[in-house]
Scaffold this active site. Structure first.
Site, mmCIF file in Angstrom:
data_model
loop_
_atom_site.group_PDB
_atom_site.id
_atom_site.type_symbol
_atom_site.label_atom_id
_atom_site.label_comp_id
_atom_site.label_asym_id
_atom_site.label_seq_id
_atom_site.Cartn_x
_atom_site.Cartn_y
_atom_site.Cartn_z
ATOM 1 N N GLN B 118 56.425 86.335 -12.877
ATOM 2 C CA GLN B 118 56.982 86.608 -11.559
ATOM 3 C C GLN B 118 55.952 86.206 -10.510
ATOM 4 O O GLN B 118 54.887 86.802 -10.412
ATOM 5 C CB GLN B 118 57.274 88.111 -11.497
ATOM 6 N N SER B 121 53.043 87.591 -5.401
ATOM 7 C CA SER B 121 51.883 87.777 -4.523
ATOM 8 C C SER B 121 51.200 86.460 -4.179
ATOM 9 O O SER B 121 51.161 85.540 -4.988
ATOM 10 C CB SER B 121 50.851 88.684 -5.196
ATOM 11 N N GLU B 236 61.769 96.098 -10.965
ATOM 12 C CA GLU B 236 60.409 96.305 -11.446
ATOM 13 C C GLU B 236 60.013 97.774 -11.317
ATOM 14 O O GLU B 236 59.466 98.371 -12.235
ATOM 15 C CB GLU B 236 59.438 95.433 -10.633
ATOM 16 N N GLU B 368 50.679 103.109 -1.395
ATOM 17 C CA GLU B 368 50.900 103.265 0.055
ATOM 18 C C GLU B 368 52.293 102.747 0.427
ATOM 19 O O GLU B 368 53.017 103.374 1.194
ATOM 20 C CB GLU B 368 49.816 102.502 0.839
#
Lengths: 378, 399
Positions: B118, B121, B236, B368
């Protein structure tokens, strides 16, 4: 410890309806004003409210039909307990319906059950259990109170602390040592030599008393069940009471979460709703996680109360997880509400005091984890 | 009533196919061959249409399939080997792909013949995924891709990659993205290992230099890539946060083993171990509750808290396991021999697990970001201020 038994978490239609009617009743009849008014009294008890609850069927839910109950399970009762925790329901429900009723159900003779349980189911009886003499949770080891036999009578001497609504109850179930071991006794409030004195409490809604037994003379029928068998009954009752408190804690923690979220949405600072700041948003996300975890352990425990082995794990698990979740949620609610959260006027302090108080009752978090470690063989 | 009849039929269908699959199972059979049969019988993911590894029945029957296959001692670990494909890729392709695309990619994915990765990023787009800058330019029936991706798990053994790229820099960032499936063996794809804190290189940097992707490898519409990416991420996070485990398994097992092996008796350590056990069990029960509610069609907040809770707790427990080992916790069995695992490694020594767990609160959405999602989507709190929301992507400052 093997894999945990699978329980069904989803509510049945009947349970869902029970939740709705309970929540509606509490919203109509047990407003914060009502709670605060009762809190100011020494008894903290409202007979009319008590009777209305019984008429809704709360008291009879988990009592078997043969003893005048509705014959449902602890899972149904748990719905009511959670809602009561959310509304800070005032009165001796825990001590009567969870503790005394189960002590009788588990430890009593058939004739005692037939005699006493219908009164509880109908809301006629107010009861409590006088167990604690020390204060760190090792209940049965701490008991010094004696019951001596004199002719056919029992004579009770000793002092019990932390007796929930001990000055309000019509009957007190207490534990004392006899020559044959630890035993439970049914003591009417008007017995000679018995005095119950209200003591001020951190959580002023849930009243407590110190009960003194000074040569209290009782007939042979006062012995609950058979002599010397109280240790196991007390342990079982305390596990049920811990689970009941866990459910109350879930209800209270959910109130805290909703109150804080609403404040985060409506309170503006620096031109933004404070809930848009990560400092607040992240605290609330963590609160959500811990409240969800509390629910899982409490709901799980409430559904396996008949599994004696599993209860050794499930009860202290629920009590420790729910205690920490509630206290954390209530503490954070004060912080998120800021100065408002610290005022007498806002209800948050009632929940905070309840959270701390319930985390200490029946043994604090570390005591619960000791019980859990023992059950896990750690 | 019709539901009940349909449910009876569905269960009979699934059970019949299972009987057929398992009666033909032979322990000497290659796992890939078994998985191929499982796929062809519609037992790979029962909710998918027939012909695509499914039977078009409710996904709740998949648990029957898993239990029966496990009980028969037949292989089920393709889900672990091809975690990114089966865990995420399949869901995305079935939700956004055409029948031809499903036909092309699903079967070899399920059998693990084709591994998947995948490619999300980038060096400049981690949590702010929509800011990605790898780009694709159309050239007839093909697209030409240039740019760089990073933290790509198992890219070095993957045949196919899920690749969102920027196809229109003149619109706001969420709108100019298109989602492709890329052949990782195509010319111009360069995969370089990123050796991580454990000594392993399960992640990679991936460079695209004029890589050509045929337009039939595009998932969904041009410019719809953000939506497709969100499907991937939701899959995911559900995959990470909703793994049903038995009581006392996972990282808490290591902690309890160390407690016993080292003969501990300290009350403070016992309390900490019990606290972690209790938190792990609470999480486990929440996952169980969420799975039950989801199956009953009552999705609640409990379903979205798992990823966040698991990440933080797994870090705490793995750290405590090493602490229970005392000085032995300072050893690193096998040493830091730099290597590239050939499949997703989900366990190892407590020390290795301790190090690996640091990534739990970063990968698949940082804790976060997860807290933002819980705060905004579950609790309904107001969103973060978005200064780049309406700006064309090319005008957004980055660096």
């Amino acid at each position: 410890m093997g894999d945990t038994p699978r329980v069904t978490f989803a509510l049945t239609e009947e349970q869902e309806m029970l939740r709705q009617t309970t929540r509606q009743f509490l919203a109509d009849r047990v407003s914060p004003t009502v709670v605060r008014d009762l809190m100011e009294t020494e008894t903290g008890f409202d007979a009319a409210l008590w009777q209305s609850g019984a008429e809704l069927g709360w008291h009879s839910l988990a009592i078997p039909e043969e003893y005048g109950g509705a014959g449902y399970t602890f899972a149904e009762l748990s719905v009511v307990l959670e809602e009561m925790g959310r509304a800070l329901f005032p009165g001796p429900f825990l001590s009567t319906v969870v503790m005394a009723a189960n002590a009788i159900l588990i430890g009593g003779s058939d004739s005692q059950k037939k005699e006493l349980l219908p009164g509880i189911a109908m809301g006629e009886s107010v009861m409590t259990m006088a167990l604690f003499e020390g204060s760190h949770g090792a209940v049965t080891d701490d008991i010094r109170m004696t019951a001596a036999q004199d002719g056919g009578d029992w004579v009770l001497d000793g002092v019990k602390k932390n007796v929930l609504f001990g000055h309000v109850a019509g009957t007190i179930v207490t534990a004392a040592r006899t020559p044959n071991g630890l035993s439970l006794f049914l003591v009417p409030a008007d017995a000679g030599g018995l005095s119950a004195e209200h003591v001020p409490t951190l959580d002023a809604i849930r009243k407590q008393a110190t009960v003194t037994f000074a040569g209290v003379r009782l007939g042979p029928e006062a012995l609950l069940g058979s002599e010397g068998t109280a240790g196991d009954v007390i342990d079982q009752v305390l596990r049920l009471a811990s689970v009941a408190l866990s459910l109350e804690q879930v209800g209270g923690a959910q109130w805290c979460l909703e109150t804080s979220v609403e404040h985060g949405q409506t309170r503006f600072q620096f031109g933004r709703a404070i809930g848009s700041f990560q400092a607040i948003k992240h605290r609330l996300a963590d609160m959500l996680v811990s409240v969800e975890h509390a629910k899982s352990t409490a709901y799980h425990a409430a559904r396996i109360v008949d599994d004696a082995t599993e209860m050794l794990v499930a009860a202290p698990l629920a009590k420790s997880v729910c205690s920490e979740a509630y206290l954390g949620a209530a503490s954070d609610t004060i912080q998120i509400l800021g100065g408002t959260g610290f005022t007498w006027e806002h209800d948050t302090h009632l929940y905070f005091k309840r959270a701390k108080s319930t985390s200490l009752m029946f043994g604090g978090v570390r005591h619960q984890r000791r019980l859990l470690a023992e059950a896990l063989g750690l | 009533m019709t539901d009940t009849i349909a449910a009876d039929k569905a269960e009979a269908l699934v059970t019949g196919k299972l009987d057929e699959l398992l009666s033909g199972y032979d322990p000497s059979m290659e796992p890939q061959e078994f998985w191929g049969r499982q796929y062809d019988l519609g037992l790979a993911w029962v909710q998918y249409p027939e012909g695509f590894g499914g039977l078009g029945v409710s996904p709740k029957y998949q648990s029957i399939v898993q239990r029966r296959i496990e009980a028969a001692g037949a292989p089920t670990w393709n889900r672990q080997i091809n975690l990114l494909g089966i865990g995420m890729g399949a869901g995305v392709i079935s939700a956004h792909g055409t029948a031809e695309q499903m036909h092309k990619w699903l079967r070899p994915m399920f059998t693990t013949e084709d591994m998947w990765c995948q490619l999300f990023s980038e060096p400049g787009a981690g949590s702010d995924l929509a800011n990605l800058s790898a780009k694709a330019v159309r050239d007839g029936d093909e697209w030409i891709v240039n740019g760089q991706k990073v933290w790509t798990t198992l890219a070095h053994i993957a045949k196919w990659g899920m690749l969102p790229v920027r196809t229109d820099p003149d619109v706001p960032k969420h709108k100019g993205i298109t989602y492709f499936i890329v052949d990782m063996e195509a010319d111009g794809v360069d995969v370089r290992p990123l050796y991580q804190i454990t000594g392993e290189a399960e992640f990679n940097e991936v460079f695209f230099d004029d890589v050509r992707i045929p337009d039939e490898y595009r998932l969904d519409d041009v410019g719809a890539g953000w939506r497709v990416s969100m499907t991937t991420l939701m899959n995911e996070r559900v995959a990470i946060g909703s793994r049903s485990l038995p009581r006392g398994s996972g990282s808490i097992k290591d902690a309890i083993r160390a407690w016993r092996e080292y003969g501990h008796d300290d009350p403070a350590l016992r309390d900490e171990l019990t606290r972690l056990w209790a938190e792990w069990e609470a999480l486990r029960l929440t996952v169980e509750r969420a799975n039950q509610m989801r199956k009953a069609g009552i999705p609640g907040p409990e379903g979205s808290t798992g990823k966040l809770a698991w990440a933080d707790l797994n870090k705490a427990i793995t750290a405590f396991s090493v602490e229970l080992m005392g000085w032995d916790g300072t050893l690193y069995p096998g040493g830091y021999e730099l290597h590239r695992p050939t499949e997703f490694e989900d366990a190892g020594s407590p020390q290795r697990n301790f190090l690996r767990a640091r990534a739990n609160s970063i990968e698949g959405g940082t804790s976060e970001i997860m807290r933002n999602i819980l705060g905004e989507r579950v609790l309904g709190l107001p969103g973060e201020p978005r200064v780049d929301k309406d700006l064309p992507w090319k005008e957004v400052p980055r660096g």
